[in-house]
Design a protein around this motif. Sequence first.
Motif, PDB file in Angstrom:
ATOM      1  N   ALA A 118       0.837  -1.188   0.000  1.00 25.03           N
ATOM      2  CA  ALA A 118       0.000   0.000   0.000  1.00 25.03           C
ATOM      3  C   ALA A 118       0.877   1.245   0.000  1.00 25.03           C
ATOM      4  O   ALA A 118       1.821   1.346   0.786  1.00 25.03           O
ATOM      5  N   VAL A 119       0.553   2.182  -0.886  1.00 26.87           N
ATOM      6  CA  VAL A 119       1.365   3.383  -1.064  1.00 26.87           C
ATOM      7  C   VAL A 119       0.461   4.607  -1.023  1.00 26.87           C
ATOM      8  O   VAL A 119      -0.633   4.605  -1.610  1.00 26.87           O
ATOM      9  N   ASP A 120       0.903   5.645  -0.331  1.00 25.38           N
ATOM     10  CA  ASP A 120       0.161   6.896  -0.333  1.00 25.38           C
ATOM     11  C   ASP A 120       1.117   8.052  -0.085  1.00 25.38           C
ATOM     12  O   ASP A 120       2.153   7.881   0.564  1.00 25.38           O
ATOM     13  N   GLY A 121       0.758   9.228  -0.585  1.00 24.56           N
ATOM     14  CA  GLY A 121       1.592  10.400  -0.393  1.00 24.56           C
ATOM     15  C   GLY A 121       1.393  11.071   0.949  1.00 24.56           C
ATOM     16  O   GLY A 121       2.175  11.946   1.330  1.00 24.56           O
ATOM     17  N   SER A 122       0.355  10.668   1.693  1.00 26.98           N
ATOM     18  CA  SER A 122       0.050  11.271   2.988  1.00 26.98           C
ATOM     19  C   SER A 122       0.340  10.289   4.114  1.00 26.98           C
ATOM     20  O   SER A 122      -0.372   9.286   4.264  1.00 26.98           O
ATOM     21  N   PRO A 123       1.348  10.547   4.931  1.00 27.52           N
ATOM     22  CA  PRO A 123       1.614   9.659   6.074  1.00 27.52           C
ATOM     23  C   PRO A 123       0.412   9.563   7.002  1.00 27.52           C
ATOM     24  O   PRO A 123       0.169   8.506   7.598  1.00 27.52           O
ATOM     25  N   PHE A 135       4.223   2.233   2.223  1.00 23.76           N
ATOM     26  CA  PHE A 135       5.265   3.191   1.884  1.00 23.76           C
ATOM     27  C   PHE A 135       4.637   4.561   1.630  1.00 23.76           C
ATOM     28  O   PHE A 135       3.588   4.652   0.995  1.00 23.76           O
ATOM     29  N   VAL A 136       5.296   5.596   2.106  1.00 26.95           N
ATOM     30  CA  VAL A 136       4.944   6.954   1.718  1.00 26.95           C
ATOM     31  C   VAL A 136       5.674   7.232   0.406  1.00 26.95           C
ATOM     32  O   VAL A 136       6.908   7.192   0.359  1.00 26.95           O
ATOM     33  N   ALA A 137       4.920   7.477  -0.652  1.00 31.62           N
ATOM     34  CA  ALA A 137       5.541   7.666  -1.967  1.00 31.62           C
ATOM     35  C   ALA A 137       4.586   8.393  -2.884  1.00 31.62           C
ATOM     36  O   ALA A 137       3.366   8.407  -2.683  1.00 31.62           O
ATOM     37  N   VAL A 144       8.359   0.041  -6.131  1.00 30.92           N
ATOM     38  CA  VAL A 144       8.363  -1.394  -6.455  1.00 30.92           C
ATOM     39  C   VAL A 144       9.040  -1.582  -7.812  1.00 30.92           C
ATOM     40  O   VAL A 144       9.123  -0.658  -8.622  1.00 30.92           O
ATOM     41  N   ASP A 145       9.516  -2.802  -8.054  1.00 29.35           N
ATOM     42  CA  ASP A 145      10.293  -3.098  -9.253  1.00 29.35           C
ATOM     43  C   ASP A 145       9.423  -3.183 -10.504  1.00 29.35           C
ATOM     44  O   ASP A 145       8.204  -3.407 -10.438  1.00 29.35           O
ATOM     45  N   ASP A 146      10.092  -3.041 -11.641  1.00 27.70           N
ATOM     46  CA  ASP A 146       9.417  -3.215 -12.930  1.00 27.70           C
ATOM     47  C   ASP A 146       8.753  -4.587 -12.989  1.00 27.70           C
ATOM     48  O   ASP A 146       9.365  -5.608 -12.628  1.00 27.70           O
ATOM     49  N   GLY A 147       7.521  -4.635 -13.475  1.00 23.28           N
ATOM     50  CA  GLY A 147       6.846  -5.904 -13.712  1.00 23.28           C
ATOM     51  C   GLY A 147       6.616  -6.755 -12.485  1.00 23.28           C
ATOM     52  O   GLY A 147       6.427  -7.965 -12.604  1.00 23.28           O
TER      53      GLY A 147
END
Length: 286
Positions: A118-123, A135-137, A144-147
């Motif tokens: 799970a990724v979000d720009g808001s901590p 991850f904050v991103a 995460v890696d390609d593919g």
Amino acid sequence: MSYEHPLAYLIGIEGAALLRAFTGEHDREFVEARLAEIRALLADEDLADGVEVTQLAPRDGYARWAAAYDSGENAAFADEPHVAAILDAIPPGRALDAACGTGRLTRLLVERGHHVVAVDGSPEMLSHAKADSTFVADLHELPVDDGSQDVVLCGLALSHVPDLAPVIAEFARVLAPGGDLVLSDVHPEQVQRGSIPSVRTADGNPARVRTSHHRVGDYLRAFFAAGLAPVSCAEPTPALTEPRHVPGGGPWDLWPWSLNGLVPDALAAAAKDVPSMLIWHCRKAA
């Protein structure tokens, strides 16, 4: 900074209704009623004042909204049944919930057996999410890696990016061949009608989360450029409900919903068959 005036919204709704009458959907009596209602609105002293509204970056706006995001008006998100139906047909695998927010769609992935990042720009939003990894991103640079992902899911976020193409390309980068992209967002028709998150600044002043208007064709062009083939596109239309009536239009925080009760007939005509959501399912070539 933007300027919001209740009359601007209400007359806009009247105008949308009148345009539909102009193309044959309503009769002379309806048109004359709309014109009379516009005159009454213009004479209403309760509607005389507008509001200066700060435009907040999504990260800042959602940081302020995080604690209340899953309550109140948001308690039943209109996209969830449609997203769930798409996910039901996708076998469990490695999944990325991009712009996961508080994790409401992460839950749908976990319940279906996916291993979820799970990724979000808001901590502040991300602190509520439950996933295997968080991850904050930024959506433009996913951690995460390609593919590496069988599924990429993104709900109610892309209207906050100014350009769809680089974000859709990033989704395609992390998808495995044959992987599925599932997106939901507020329909562009609704964005144009003021369906934009409202918050308050730290000093209590009105603010909205900065939002862009993306046409359906903008999504399609971004998909094709990224090598993603649309599998389905749904534009669910909500059942019309009785608009709330709040004397004077109510507090700014409830605009435009509290204003709708002032023009119920115009709203019913303007909103008839207008979609509320845009739900996409795309697939990367195998």
